[in-house]
Design a protein around this motif. Structure first.
Motif, mmCIF file in Angstrom:
data_model
loop_
_atom_site.group_PDB
_atom_site.id
_atom_site.type_symbol
_atom_site.label_atom_id
_atom_site.label_comp_id
_atom_site.label_asym_id
_atom_site.label_seq_id
_atom_site.Cartn_x
_atom_site.Cartn_y
_atom_site.Cartn_z
ATOM 1 N N UNK A 530 0.833 -1.205 0.000
ATOM 2 C CA UNK A 530 0.000 0.000 0.000
ATOM 3 C C UNK A 530 0.864 1.250 0.000
ATOM 4 N N UNK A 531 1.970 1.210 0.737
ATOM 5 C CA UNK A 531 2.878 2.361 0.792
ATOM 6 C C UNK A 531 3.531 2.598 -0.573
ATOM 7 N N UNK A 532 3.652 1.507 -1.377
ATOM 8 C CA UNK A 532 4.262 1.621 -2.700
ATOM 9 C C UNK A 532 3.287 2.125 -3.753
ATOM 10 N N UNK A 533 2.007 1.659 -3.666
ATOM 11 C CA UNK A 533 1.105 1.968 -4.779
ATOM 12 C C UNK A 533 -0.246 2.527 -4.379
ATOM 13 N N UNK A 534 -0.629 2.406 -3.146
ATOM 14 C CA UNK A 534 -1.933 2.879 -2.719
ATOM 15 C C UNK A 534 -2.814 1.727 -2.297
ATOM 16 N N UNK A 535 -4.042 2.060 -1.851
ATOM 17 C CA UNK A 535 -4.977 1.067 -1.326
ATOM 18 C C UNK A 535 -6.194 0.974 -2.250
ATOM 19 N N UNK A 536 -6.499 -0.178 -2.833
ATOM 20 C CA UNK A 536 -5.822 -1.464 -2.607
ATOM 21 C C UNK A 536 -4.533 -1.539 -3.417
ATOM 22 N N UNK A 537 -3.561 -2.325 -2.948
ATOM 23 C CA UNK A 537 -2.287 -2.412 -3.668
ATOM 24 C C UNK A 537 -2.407 -3.271 -4.921
ATOM 25 N N UNK A 538 -1.599 -2.959 -5.926
ATOM 26 C CA UNK A 538 -1.576 -3.767 -7.137
ATOM 27 C C UNK A 538 -0.773 -5.037 -6.891
ATOM 28 N N UNK A 539 -0.940 -6.014 -7.789
ATOM 29 C CA UNK A 539 -0.173 -7.248 -7.668
ATOM 30 C C UNK A 539 1.303 -6.965 -7.828
ATOM 31 N N UNK A 540 1.625 -5.984 -8.706
ATOM 32 C CA UNK A 540 3.037 -5.619 -8.894
ATOM 33 C C UNK A 540 3.606 -5.043 -7.614
ATOM 34 N N UNK A 541 2.792 -4.236 -6.910
ATOM 35 C CA UNK A 541 3.241 -3.655 -5.654
ATOM 36 C C UNK A 541 3.437 -4.745 -4.607
ATOM 37 N N UNK A 542 2.536 -5.756 -4.622
ATOM 38 C CA UNK A 542 2.679 -6.861 -3.661
ATOM 39 C C UNK A 542 3.968 -7.621 -3.923
ATOM 40 N N UNK A 543 4.257 -7.848 -5.191
ATOM 41 C CA UNK A 543 5.488 -8.566 -5.534
ATOM 42 C C UNK A 543 6.708 -7.738 -5.155
ATOM 43 N N UNK A 544 6.611 -6.435 -5.426
ATOM 44 C CA UNK A 544 7.716 -5.526 -5.062
ATOM 45 C C UNK A 544 7.934 -5.529 -3.559
ATOM 46 N N UNK A 545 6.844 -5.551 -2.789
ATOM 47 C CA UNK A 545 6.939 -5.578 -1.324
ATOM 48 C C UNK A 545 7.637 -6.853 -0.857
ATOM 49 N N UNK A 546 7.291 -8.002 -1.507
ATOM 50 C CA UNK A 546 7.950 -9.258 -1.133
ATOM 51 C C UNK A 546 9.448 -9.192 -1.412
ATOM 52 N N UNK A 547 9.811 -8.574 -2.540
ATOM 53 C CA UNK A 547 11.230 -8.442 -2.900
ATOM 54 C C UNK A 547 11.952 -7.572 -1.871
ATOM 55 N N UNK A 548 11.312 -6.461 -1.489
ATOM 56 C CA UNK A 548 11.911 -5.560 -0.499
ATOM 57 C C UNK A 548 12.135 -6.285 0.830
ATOM 58 N N UNK A 549 11.148 -7.051 1.257
ATOM 59 C CA UNK A 549 11.248 -7.737 2.540
ATOM 60 C C UNK A 549 12.270 -8.862 2.505
ATOM 61 N N UNK A 550 12.474 -9.422 1.335
ATOM 62 C CA UNK A 550 13.453 -10.512 1.206
ATOM 63 C C UNK A 550 14.870 -9.980 1.055
ATOM 64 N N UNK A 551 15.008 -8.695 0.666
ATOM 65 C CA UNK A 551 16.322 -8.138 0.370
ATOM 66 C C UNK A 551 17.121 -7.798 1.600
#
Length: 551
Positions: A530-551
């Motif tokens: 949500x912080x990346x793309x807004x509410x509701x978040x896009x699937x791309x934003x969800x994937x980006x969030x997973x990448x950030x958390x894994x990095x």
């Protein structure tokens, strides 16, 4: 370490309780949700002032309570010095009452705001959004250098001498002013003292002079009356004695006829003898009473001077005259002593000046020695935050006069660009550059200062996503040795957290309330998306969030 924070009836917070973990704590939420309110509540624990404007319900008190684990921080001396009960599980509580009164407690014992500030300064460092402006403050800059150089004990010693030095300096100035005033008053004081010494007054003498004056002024009358009395009793024709003796002769004739008359005759005879003695005393007193114009003049002069002094100094008794005489004498003697007192004060001040100068020189040497090391570490950190060409320099300037912190002034010089001229950071650093520089310096200070908890309120202000990622990595590394509580809008920083809190606002028909929750697993991923793309978040934003958390 800050374990928990309870807030009730504060701003739009009705009731809120948060438990913090070790490591990296992140707080996110929309603008206006209450993040700054939470920082304000924590500020009350740290000793900030407040008023009834903070009350959620004006009829109830506001309570903010923080729990700390302090067993590893050797703070027992603070509790002993302030006569407080020590407990490894510290509780600090602030209460703001509807009548505007504020109360503070440390482990349930009443405490002052000063005590809260002193204690919390050893527990928490709070970096708020606009704290980067503190880097422009020379006092803050100097405090950073001293913290990095571990100058605390030396500064404490300097402060102790500096305070004593100022006291002695004030005392010397007082003596100098007193002497200057005494010099102005000396001539008059000496004149007054001479008058009192000329009078040579002794205890009870004023009334004795007044009595003697009456005798001298009436000597002729006294002599005449006493002489006449003696003459009338003994020598007049007929005298009183001769008349009484004739009566005595007649009475003696009848004593043989009347036994009681004999006793009366003895009393009568004794009366005649007493009268003769009285006449003799009258005659003696008359002979002693002489007309003495010279003595009369002397006594008159003494009394005139005494009465003049009483009128001049508004004195009503002999006791007051003695007190005034002593007062003037003390002032004159004080003037005589002031020169030696000034000399002693100058010697004492000179000794303190040397001691102060010695400690100030040691402080200055440590600041100049440690400055380049801090600059090098800060520059390395800046390079890691994509400021490869940044230059940072600390200028330690020598001062002529002592200040509260020594004889130095500090300037932080900065250049962000290759070949750029080093200038004071207030003149050249942007908001984002100040944020990065502040984080870099504080990261190095945190390695040397035993502060359990560091609080960053939007320290990422003004920086891009890529830089935020690197700042997040730096803060994450810092959380290995410190508890970090970070309020941020940056998803890159939030992705590095060990514990993620979301602060949000709920409303009913009457008003809005601030709430807070811990996010776990997918909740955390969704919040970052949500912080990346807004509410509701896009699937791309969800994937980006997973990448950030894994990095």
């Amino acid at each position: 370490m800050l374990q928990s924070l309870k807030v009730s009836n504060y701003a739009i917070i009705e009731n809120l309780e948060i438990s913090f973990s070790r490591g990296f704590n992140i707080i996110t939420g929309e603008t206006g949700a209450g993040k700054s309110i939470l920082i304000g509540a924590l500020g009350l624990i740290m000793g900030n002032r407040a008023d009834t404007k903070v009350l959620f319900d004006l009829e109830k008190k506001c309570v903010v309570e923080a729990h700390f684990d302090i067993k590893a921080y050797h703070l027992s001396s603070f509790f002993e010095a302030n006569d407080l009960e020590f407990d490894e599980n510290l509780i600090i509580r602030r209460e703001i009452l509807p009548n505007s009164k504020s109360r503070a407690f440390i482990n349930d014992s009443p405490a002052t705001l000063k005590m809260l500030r002193e204690l919390c300064s050893q527990l928490i460092d709070m970096h708020q959004q606009f704290d980067t402006l503190g880097l422009n403050n020379p006092e803050v800059q100097l405090a950073m250098i001293d913290a990095y150089a571990k100058n605390g004990d030396m500064l404490e010693k300097y402060t102790e001498i500096f305070e004593l030095y100022n006291l002695k300096k004030t005392e010397l100035n007082r003596l100098i002013k007193q002497k200057a005033q005494a010099e102005k008053d000396q001539e008059l004081l000496m004149y007054h003292l001479d008058e009192f010494e000329k009078l040579s007054l002794e205890e009870g003498q004023l009334s004795a002079w007044e009595e003697e004056m009456k005798l001298l002024e009436n000597a002729e009358t006294i002599k005449s009356v006493l002489s006449k009395a003696a003459f009338t009793i003994n020598e007049a024709d007929p005298s009183i004695i001769s008349g009484l003796e004739e009566i005595n002769y007649d009475v003696s004739k009848i004593t043989s006829f009347h036994s009681s008359i004999e006793q009366l005759g003895e009393k009568y005879f004794n009366l005649i003898e007493e009268l003769r003695e009285l006449a003799s005393e009258f005659e003696n007193q008359a002979e002693k009473t002489d007309l003495d114009p010279e003595r009369l003049g002397i006594v008159q002069e003494k009394l005139d001077l005494a009465y003049q002094l009483q009128a001049k100094h508004h004195l009503n008794s002999e006791e007051e005259m003695f007190a005034k005489w002593e007062e003037i004498s003390d002032k004159v003697n004080g003037f005589k002593k002031s020169g030696s007192e000034i000399k002693k004060a100058e010697e004492a001040l000179g000794k303190l000046h040397s001691e102060l100068d010695e400690v100030a020189a040691k402080l200055s040497a440590k600041r100049k020695k440690i400055g380049p090391e801090l600059c090098k570490q800060a520059e390395d950190n800046l390079h890691n935050l994509s400021m490869e060409n940044a230059k940072f320099q600390i200028e330690v300037i020598d001062l002529k006069d002592f200040t509260e912190t020594g004889k130095n002034e500090i300037k932080f010089l900065f250049s962000a660009n290759l070949g750029g001229r080093l200038q004071e950071i207030s003149e050249v650093a942007s908001g984002g550059e100040l944020s990065r520089l502040s984080l870099c310096i504080k990261s190095e200070l945190a390695k040397r200062v035993k502060l359990p908890t560091l609080i960053f309120d939007e320290i990422d202000s003004g920086v891009s996503g890529a830089i935020s990622m690197k700042m997040g990595q730096m803060i994450k590394k810092l959380s290995g040795s410190h508890q970090i509580i970070n309020i941020t809008h940056s998803p890159q920083i939030a992705s590095k957290a060990d514990r993620h809190y979301r602060i949000f606002k709920e409303s009913n028909q009457e008003r809005s309330y601030t709430k807070m929750e811990i996010l776990e697993g997918d909740e955390k991923t969704t919040e970052i998306a949500k912080m990346l793309s807004g509410d509701p978040p896009s699937e791309a934003a969800m994937e980006n969030a997973r990448v950030l958390m894994a990095g």
